[in-house]
Design a protein around this motif. Structure first.
Motif, PDB file in Angstrom:
ATOM      1  N   SER A  46       0.829  -1.207   0.000  1.00  0.00           N
ATOM      2  CA  SER A  46       0.000   0.000   0.000  1.00  0.00           C
ATOM      3  C   SER A  46       0.866   1.261   0.000  1.00  0.00           C
ATOM      4  O   SER A  46       0.565   2.243  -0.687  1.00  0.00           O
ATOM      5  CB  SER A  46      -0.915  -0.008   1.224  1.00  0.00           C
ATOM      6  OG  SER A  46      -1.719   1.142   1.268  1.00  0.00           O
ATOM      7  N   GLU A  47       1.961   1.221   0.748  1.00  0.00           N
ATOM      8  CA  GLU A  47       2.840   2.391   0.814  1.00  0.00           C
ATOM      9  C   GLU A  47       3.522   2.670  -0.518  1.00  0.00           C
ATOM     10  O   GLU A  47       3.859   3.820  -0.824  1.00  0.00           O
ATOM     11  CB  GLU A  47       3.887   2.191   1.913  1.00  0.00           C
ATOM     12  CG  GLU A  47       3.296   2.260   3.320  1.00  0.00           C
ATOM     13  CD  GLU A  47       4.337   1.989   4.392  1.00  0.00           C
ATOM     14  OE1 GLU A  47       5.440   1.505   4.034  1.00  0.00           O
ATOM     15  OE2 GLU A  47       4.044   2.255   5.570  1.00  0.00           O
ATOM     16  N   LEU A  62       2.145   2.673  -3.303  1.00  0.00           N
ATOM     17  CA  LEU A  62       1.226   3.492  -4.104  1.00  0.00           C
ATOM     18  C   LEU A  62       1.331   4.969  -3.746  1.00  0.00           C
ATOM     19  O   LEU A  62       0.887   5.824  -4.512  1.00  0.00           O
ATOM     20  CB  LEU A  62      -0.209   3.002  -3.899  1.00  0.00           C
ATOM     21  CG  LEU A  62      -0.466   1.551  -4.323  1.00  0.00           C
ATOM     22  CD1 LEU A  62      -1.903   1.149  -4.007  1.00  0.00           C
ATOM     23  CD2 LEU A  62      -0.190   1.352  -5.802  1.00  0.00           C
ATOM     24  N   THR A  63       1.899   5.277  -2.592  1.00  0.00           N
ATOM     25  CA  THR A  63       2.070   6.689  -2.220  1.00  0.00           C
ATOM     26  C   THR A  63       3.282   7.299  -2.913  1.00  0.00           C
ATOM     27  O   THR A  63       3.503   8.510  -2.814  1.00  0.00           O
ATOM     28  CB  THR A  63       2.231   6.826  -0.701  1.00  0.00           C
ATOM     29  OG1 THR A  63       3.456   6.190  -0.291  1.00  0.00           O
ATOM     30  CG2 THR A  63       1.074   6.189   0.038  1.00  0.00           C
ATOM     31  N   LYS A  64       4.079   6.473  -3.588  1.00  0.00           N
ATOM     32  CA  LYS A  64       5.272   6.974  -4.270  1.00  0.00           C
ATOM     33  C   LYS A  64       4.946   7.462  -5.678  1.00  0.00           C
ATOM     34  O   LYS A  64       5.755   7.408  -6.592  1.00  0.00           O
ATOM     35  CB  LYS A  64       6.340   5.884  -4.314  1.00  0.00           C
ATOM     36  CG  LYS A  64       6.804   5.443  -2.926  1.00  0.00           C
ATOM     37  CD  LYS A  64       7.913   4.430  -2.982  1.00  0.00           C
ATOM     38  CE  LYS A  64       8.334   3.985  -1.584  1.00  0.00           C
ATOM     39  NZ  LYS A  64       8.884   5.078  -0.776  1.00  0.00           N
ATOM     40  N   ASP A  79       3.152  10.897  -7.389  1.00  0.00           N
ATOM     41  CA  ASP A  79       2.663  12.249  -7.117  1.00  0.00           C
ATOM     42  C   ASP A  79       1.488  12.572  -8.027  1.00  0.00           C
ATOM     43  O   ASP A  79       1.550  12.386  -9.242  1.00  0.00           O
ATOM     44  CB  ASP A  79       3.773  13.278  -7.340  1.00  0.00           C
ATOM     45  CG  ASP A  79       4.902  13.113  -6.341  1.00  0.00           C
ATOM     46  OD1 ASP A  79       4.602  12.738  -5.195  1.00  0.00           O
ATOM     47  OD2 ASP A  79       6.065  13.336  -6.722  1.00  0.00           O
ATOM     48  N   SER A  95       7.492   8.918 -11.692  1.00  0.00           N
ATOM     49  CA  SER A  95       7.240   8.633 -10.282  1.00  0.00           C
ATOM     50  C   SER A  95       8.356   7.790  -9.681  1.00  0.00           C
ATOM     51  O   SER A  95       9.101   7.095 -10.377  1.00  0.00           O
ATOM     52  CB  SER A  95       5.905   7.902 -10.131  1.00  0.00           C
ATOM     53  OG  SER A  95       6.006   6.602 -10.672  1.00  0.00           O
ATOM     54  N   ILE A 117      -6.136   5.022  -6.225  1.00  0.00           N
ATOM     55  CA  ILE A 117      -6.843   5.489  -5.033  1.00  0.00           C
ATOM     56  C   ILE A 117      -7.783   4.401  -4.505  1.00  0.00           C
ATOM     57  O   ILE A 117      -7.895   4.192  -3.288  1.00  0.00           O
ATOM     58  CB  ILE A 117      -7.628   6.783  -5.351  1.00  0.00           C
ATOM     59  CG1 ILE A 117      -6.645   7.929  -5.614  1.00  0.00           C
ATOM     60  CG2 ILE A 117      -8.566   7.143  -4.207  1.00  0.00           C
ATOM     61  CD1 ILE A 117      -7.294   9.184  -6.141  1.00  0.00           C
ATOM     62  N   GLN A 144      -5.748   1.775  -2.683  1.00  0.00           N
ATOM     63  CA  GLN A 144      -5.314   2.301  -1.387  1.00  0.00           C
ATOM     64  C   GLN A 144      -6.438   2.212  -0.357  1.00  0.00           C
ATOM     65  O   GLN A 144      -6.200   1.893   0.815  1.00  0.00           O
ATOM     66  CB  GLN A 144      -4.855   3.749  -1.539  1.00  0.00           C
ATOM     67  CG  GLN A 144      -3.476   3.892  -2.167  1.00  0.00           C
ATOM     68  CD  GLN A 144      -3.079   5.340  -2.349  1.00  0.00           C
ATOM     69  OE1 GLN A 144      -3.913   6.194  -2.673  1.00  0.00           O
ATOM     70  NE2 GLN A 144      -1.812   5.639  -2.140  1.00  0.00           N
TER      71      GLN A 144
END
Length: 432
Positions: free
Chosen positions: A169-170, A172-174, A176, A188, A230, A233
């Motif tokens: 999951s983390e 996917l935060t990489k 922007d 990205s 999204i 996530q």
């Protein structure tokens, strides 16, 4: 009221390897001898006695290995020590209080690309509440591609990714998101991780399967990419809690194969009011059944487990949505695996499994009805026992109908055997 005769029934079940039905009747669980499977569907309203007349006595008979859903956590609290005294290995997967749980990391059971595909499909399927996004299946396929690639990074031992669902999951935060029009996956940090991993992997082995899935996902239009990321996530959001991060990271304290090798009981604590952790519970059930079937097929004599395993699944229609279960239940008998499905109504099963609910019931050679207000369930029972619908709806509390393939239906009083237990070395003792 339980009596000496009931106490003896529990002891006989323990000595001879029998199962116990809610009417107190014992049944032979040797499926080769009986030519029946040991799958059981139990229908009954809340308070009908499903736990006290079936779940607890069958656990305490100490015959097989058990994987038991424990919606309130009471079964573990009351019976864990007793099962240890009976020589059982006790495992507690506690999704109610994960900080107190044994460790379970689903990614430890991803051995190859097939397992990665299966887990990705489960997450997408169950993440939508147990049904695929039928309006636009393209979204499902794209989400699966992304999850396959991320799970593949863990499978291929990418040193930049920890082995946990939360680390996926983390990742996917990489990416922007400045806005939909300027979203660019190529720039990205996630893309850089994949490129570095693919280069390293190719030098050591061959082309990276994870990178191949990622390239397919990258072909998705930019605006769609953002929405899919999204959505995933949100599906994986519960894994970010402190308790679940600790419970699902690193190595397991549970090996599914050993459940079929030595007498083991697994209590899966899952809240019957908080649905946020259902995804992990259902992944657990699916992986347990798949791993046990594979172990039986490839490592056991005659493809049968040395120690039979019984899944006792309370609240099956709501929090036990095992992906592909309608196919599994028709094939597990030959491996000495069985499932007991505890439900309040047929409608509850349909809600969780749709039209496959009929297939599931048809693969249960034993059906138990303990009363309730659902008319459709009562109608099904009425047809099976050839009794008026009104009689079934008004059946006395504390009674049940039992249907066994090859036998006449039986209407009996419900017997509570939960007050007795089998102690080590065969001693019987009342718990009070």
């Amino acid at each position: 009221m339980a009596n000496n005769s009931n106490k003896n029934k529990l002891f006989a079940a323990h000595c001879h390897g029998y199962g116990i039905l809610p009417n107190g009747e014992l049944f032979d669980m040797n499926s080769i001898k009986t030519r029946r499977n040991n799958n059981i569907s139990i229908f009954g309203a809340s308070g009908a006695g499903k736990t006290r007349s079936f779940v607890i006595p069958n656990i305490l008979s100490a015959v097989n290995s058990y994987i038991v859903s424990d919606p309130k956590g009471n079964l573990y609290t009351r019976y864990a020590d007793l099962m240890r005294k009976n020589g059982y290995k006790v495992i507690h997967i506690d999704l109610i209080r994960p900080e107190c749980s044994d460790r379970y990391n689903p990614l430890c059971y991803v051995h190859n690309s097939d397992d990665a595909c299966k887990l990705a499909t489960q997450i997408v399927n169950l993440g939508y509440g147990g049904v695929m996004n039928s309006k636009d299946p393209f979204w499902d396929r794209a989400a699966e591609l992304l999850l396959k690639s991320l799970i593949g990074l863990v499978m291929e031992n990418c040193y930049e990714v920890l082995s946990s669902i939360n680390s996926i999951s983390e990742l996917l935060t990489k990416i922007d998101f400045e806005d939909e029009d300027t979203f660019a996956l190529n720039n990205s940090e996630l893309n850089k991780i994949f490129v570095r991993h693919a280069a390293r992997y190719q030098r050591m082995f061959e082309n990276s399967w994870a990178y191949d899935q990622y390239l397919k996902f990258k072909a998705t239009p930019p605006r769609t990419l953002a929405c899919i990321i999204i959505t995933i996530q949100a599906m994986l959001g519960p894994f970010a809690s402190k308790g679940l991060k600790s419970m699902t990271s690193g190595f397991n304290t549970i090996d599914f194969k050993t459940i079929g090798q030595e007498k083991t009981i697994v209590f899966l604590g899952i809240s019957d009011t908080d649905r946020s952790k259902d995804l992990l519970a259902n992944i657990f059930y699916s992986q347990a059944m798949n791993e046990l079937c594979n172990y039986a097929d490839y490592e056991c004599k005659d493809s049968r487990l040395p120690v039979p395993v019984r899944f006792i699944l309370d609240d099956f229609g709501t929090n036990c949505r095992i992906h592909g279960f309608e196919n599994m239940i028709s094939n597990i008998r030959s491996r000495d695996i069985s499932a007991t499905l505890i439900l309040q109504s047929e409608a509850q099963l349909k809600q969780g499994y749709g039209e496959s609910s009929h297939t599931i019931i048809d693969n249960c050679d034993t059906i138990v009805y303990m009363g309730g207000n659902d008319v459709e369930t009562a109608r099904m029972i009425s047809e099976r026992c050839n009794q008026p619908l009104q009689k079934i709806l008004n059946m006395p509390i504390g009674t049940n109908w039992i249907f066994r393939r090859g036998e006449q239906p039986k209407h009996s009083e419900t017997v509570d055997l939960s007050a007795y237990r089998i102690m080590e070395k065969g001693y019987r003792e009342k718990t009070g």
